[in-house]
Scaffold this motif. Structure first.
Motif, short mmCIF file in Angstrom:
data_model
loop_
_atom_site.label_atom_id
_atom_site.label_comp_id
_atom_site.label_asym_id
_atom_site.label_seq_id
_atom_site.Cartn_x
_atom_site.Cartn_y
_atom_site.Cartn_z
N VAL A 78 0.86 -1.18 0.00
CA VAL A 78 0.00 0.00 0.00
C VAL A 78 0.90 1.23 0.00
N PRO A 79 0.60 2.21 -0.84
CA PRO A 79 1.41 3.43 -0.85
C PRO A 79 1.42 4.09 0.53
N THR A 80 2.54 4.67 0.89
CA THR A 80 2.68 5.25 2.23
C THR A 80 1.81 6.49 2.43
N ASP A 81 1.56 7.26 1.40
CA ASP A 81 0.76 8.48 1.56
C ASP A 81 -0.74 8.24 1.37
N LEU A 82 -1.14 6.98 1.22
CA LEU A 82 -2.55 6.68 0.99
C LEU A 82 -3.41 7.06 2.19
N HIS A 83 -2.92 6.81 3.40
CA HIS A 83 -3.70 7.12 4.60
C HIS A 83 -4.01 8.61 4.70
N ASP B 271 -4.18 10.80 2.27
CA ASP B 271 -5.15 11.15 1.23
C ASP B 271 -6.56 10.73 1.60
N VAL B 272 -6.68 9.53 2.15
CA VAL B 272 -8.00 9.02 2.53
C VAL B 272 -8.60 9.87 3.64
N VAL B 273 -7.80 10.23 4.63
CA VAL B 273 -8.30 11.06 5.73
C VAL B 273 -8.72 12.43 5.22
N ARG B 274 -7.94 13.00 4.32
CA ARG B 274 -8.27 14.32 3.77
C ARG B 274 -9.58 14.26 2.97
N ARG B 275 -9.70 13.24 2.11
CA ARG B 275 -10.92 13.11 1.31
C ARG B 275 -12.13 12.82 2.18
N GLY B 276 -11.95 11.97 3.19
CA GLY B 276 -13.06 11.66 4.09
C GLY B 276 -13.55 12.88 4.83
N GLY B 277 -12.62 13.71 5.30
CA GLY B 277 -13.01 14.94 5.98
C GLY B 277 -13.76 15.88 5.05
N ARG B 278 -13.29 15.97 3.83
CA ARG B 278 -13.95 16.83 2.85
C ARG B 278 -15.37 16.33 2.56
N ILE B 279 -15.52 15.02 2.40
CA ILE B 279 -16.84 14.46 2.14
C ILE B 279 -17.77 14.71 3.31
N LEU B 280 -17.28 14.53 4.52
CA LEU B 280 -18.13 14.78 5.70
C LEU B 280 -18.55 16.25 5.79
N ARG B 281 -17.62 17.16 5.50
CA ARG B 281 -17.98 18.59 5.53
C ARG B 281 -19.02 18.90 4.46
N ARG B 282 -18.87 18.34 3.27
CA ARG B 282 -19.86 18.59 2.21
C ARG B 282 -21.23 18.03 2.59
N ARG B 283 -21.25 16.83 3.16
CA ARG B 283 -22.53 16.26 3.57
C ARG B 283 -23.20 17.12 4.65
N THR B 284 -22.40 17.58 5.61
CA THR B 284 -22.95 18.42 6.66
C THR B 284 -23.51 19.72 6.09
N LEU B 285 -22.77 20.32 5.18
CA LEU B 285 -23.24 21.56 4.55
C LEU B 285 -24.51 21.31 3.74
N ALA B 286 -24.54 20.23 2.98
CA ALA B 286 -25.73 19.92 2.18
C ALA B 286 -26.94 19.68 3.08
N ARG B 287 -26.73 18.96 4.17
CA ARG B 287 -27.83 18.68 5.09
C ARG B 287 -28.35 19.99 5.70
N ARG B 288 -27.44 20.87 6.10
CA ARG B 288 -27.88 22.16 6.67
C ARG B 288 -28.61 23.01 5.65
N LEU B 289 -28.13 23.01 4.41
CA LEU B 289 -28.81 23.78 3.37
C LEU B 289 -30.21 23.23 3.09
N LEU B 290 -30.35 21.92 3.09
CA LEU B 290 -31.67 21.33 2.86
C LEU B 290 -32.62 21.65 4.01
N TRP B 291 -32.14 21.63 5.25
CA TRP B 291 -32.99 22.01 6.38
C TRP B 291 -33.39 23.48 6.28
N LEU B 292 -32.44 24.32 5.87
CA LEU B 292 -32.74 25.74 5.71
C LEU B 292 -33.78 25.95 4.61
N LEU B 293 -33.64 25.21 3.50
CA LEU B 293 -34.61 25.30 2.41
C LEU B 293 -35.99 24.84 2.88
N LEU B 294 -36.04 23.76 3.63
CA LEU B 294 -37.32 23.27 4.15
C LEU B 294 -37.95 24.29 5.10
#
Length: 82
Positions: A21-26, A28-51
């Motif tokens: 396994v590449p050494t820098d894979l961990h 990258d995965v942590v960075r992408r996972g954090g980004r995905i979680l932030r996007r999901r949180t933002l999308a969820r908040r925007l949908l609640w605001l729209l509702l």
């Protein structure tokens, strides 16, 4: 393939060493996972605001328009019995 051949093939695959396994894979995965979680949180908040905004707009419209009240008649009823 009969059963013993399949079992032998599976054993051969499982006895192989795991790929490296590449050494820098961990990182990258942590960075992408954090980004995905932030996007999901933002999308969820925007949908609640729209509702909330849609509910508020509907409530204001219903109070102003009063769709449950029958509109006044435009014509007079016919006179009978003269």
């Amino acid at each position: 393939m009969n059963r013993p051949e399949r079992e032998a093939a599976v054993r051969q695959i499982m006895e192989r060493t795991a790929p490296r396994v590449p050494t820098d894979l961990h990182a990258d995965v942590v960075r992408r996972g954090g980004r995905i979680l932030r996007r999901r949180t933002l999308a969820r908040r925007l949908l609640w605001l729209l509702l909330l905004a849609a509910t508020l707009a509907f409530t204001v419209w219903a109070v102003v328009a009063q769709p449950w009240v029958e509109p006044p008649s435009q014509t007079t009823p016919p006179l009978t019995g003269w």
